[in-house]
Scaffold this motif. Structure first.
Motif, short mmCIF file in Angstrom:
data_model
loop_
_atom_site.label_atom_id
_atom_site.label_comp_id
_atom_site.label_asym_id
_atom_site.label_seq_id
_atom_site.Cartn_x
_atom_site.Cartn_y
_atom_site.Cartn_z
N ILE A 119 0.64 -1.23 -0.05
CA ILE A 119 -0.06 0.17 -0.03
C ILE A 119 0.90 1.30 0.07
O ILE A 119 1.75 1.39 0.84
N GLU A 120 0.65 1.99 -0.98
CA GLU A 120 1.44 3.42 -0.96
C GLU A 120 0.58 4.68 -0.39
O GLU A 120 -0.64 4.36 -0.75
N VAL A 121 0.98 5.12 0.60
CA VAL A 121 0.32 6.09 1.19
C VAL A 121 0.96 7.35 1.22
O VAL A 121 2.26 7.54 1.41
N ARG A 122 0.25 8.38 0.73
CA ARG A 122 0.82 9.92 0.48
C ARG A 122 -0.13 10.75 1.48
O ARG A 122 -1.47 10.62 1.47
N ALA A 123 0.64 11.33 2.40
CA ALA A 123 -0.14 12.04 3.48
C ALA A 123 0.44 13.42 3.77
O ALA A 123 1.87 13.58 3.67
N SER A 124 -0.42 14.59 4.03
CA SER A 124 0.15 15.71 4.91
C SER A 124 -0.50 15.64 6.32
O SER A 124 -1.71 15.37 6.38
N VAL A 125 0.13 15.65 7.19
CA VAL A 125 -0.11 15.34 8.54
C VAL A 125 0.46 16.62 9.61
O VAL A 125 1.61 16.99 9.35
N GLU A 126 -0.50 16.82 10.42
CA GLU A 126 -0.21 17.98 11.30
C GLU A 126 -0.86 17.91 12.55
O GLU A 126 -1.84 17.10 12.77
N ASP A 127 0.15 17.88 13.69
CA ASP A 127 -0.31 17.51 15.06
C ASP A 127 0.13 18.83 15.89
O ASP A 127 1.06 19.14 15.76
N SER A 128 -0.89 19.51 16.54
CA SER A 128 -0.44 20.77 17.41
C SER A 128 -1.16 20.56 18.61
O SER A 128 -2.05 19.71 18.92
N TRP A 129 -0.68 21.50 19.75
CA TRP A 129 -0.87 21.12 20.89
C TRP A 129 -0.37 22.47 21.75
O TRP A 129 0.28 23.25 21.12
N ILE A 130 -0.88 22.84 22.82
CA ILE A 130 -0.67 23.86 23.63
C ILE A 130 0.37 23.74 24.65
O ILE A 130 -0.23 22.61 25.36
N GLU A 131 1.25 24.54 24.80
CA GLU A 131 2.07 24.49 26.18
C GLU A 131 1.82 25.39 27.15
O GLU A 131 0.95 26.46 26.64
N PRO A 132 2.35 25.09 28.12
CA PRO A 132 1.90 26.12 29.29
C PRO A 132 2.50 27.59 28.92
O PRO A 132 3.24 27.72 28.17
N GLY A 133 1.70 28.89 29.64
CA GLY A 133 2.32 30.11 29.09
C GLY A 133 3.66 30.37 29.37
O GLY A 133 4.39 29.76 30.17
#
Length: 180
Positions: free
Chosen positions: A118-132
């Motif tokens: 299986i050929e997989v092409r992807a654009s992946v984004e992971d985001s989160w908030i860090e303390p102030g």
């Protein structure tokens, strides 16, 4: 007028081109399959792969050789921004908000190769908030990447690993499974 040798070469080149086109077309499957892609993200406890601590796992089903599929999870979060305004009363801090998507998103395509992989092409984004920070504003961390990988049916692969400012290691895996 073309020489005999040159016209034979052109005919041979055309035949080779037609053969390669027919072979490539024959290698493509006429059937479309559903493929489940599972993305798992988390942190690493230490540096050994066995110490992966999953934080979230998200799956979506795409049709092989179909249009890209999009997965969006998370929230739109207000991020405060302070600007300094000068008024008749002096300098006044003015807080406004910018809304940003926080979470996991992926745009993916899958294709079944002639060998069953299986050929997989992807654009992946992971985001989160860090303390102030010292001015008490949160910090948004984002990891974004484009991938192109080939996987065996049912196999997984680590596609990203990064170290945060606090030396915490984050990772993302992808697994592909043919459903029909």
């Amino acid at each position: 007028m073309l020489s005999k040798t040159r016209s034979v070469s052109l005919v041979a080149a055309l035949l080779v081109a037609l053969f390669l086109t027919a072979t490539a077309a024959g290698a493509q499957s006429d059937a479309n399959y559903n493929v489940r892609l599972t993305f798992t993200a988390g942190t690493l406890d230490g540096t050994k792969k066995e110490n992966k601590v999953p934080a979230k796992s998200l799956s979506l089903v795409v049709t092989s050789d179909g249009p890209p599929a999009t997965l969006l999870t998370g929230s739109r979060v207000p991020i405060p921004t302070t600007e300094i305004a000068t008024t008749d009363q002096g300098v006044v801090p003015v807080t406004s908000y910018t809304y940003q998507n926080i979470g996991f998103s992926a745009e993916v395509e899958a294709r079944i190769l002639p060998n069953g992989w299986i050929e997989v092409r992807a654009s992946v984004e992971d985001s989160w908030i860090e303390p102030g920070t010292e001015d008490d504003h949160p910090v948004v961390q984002t990891r974004h990447q484009r991938i192109g990988v080939v996987l065996q049916d049912g196999a997984g692969l680590e596609i990203a690993r990064s170290t945060d400012a606090d030396d915490r290691i984050r990772w993302v895996d992808v697994k592909a499974e043919i459903l029909d």
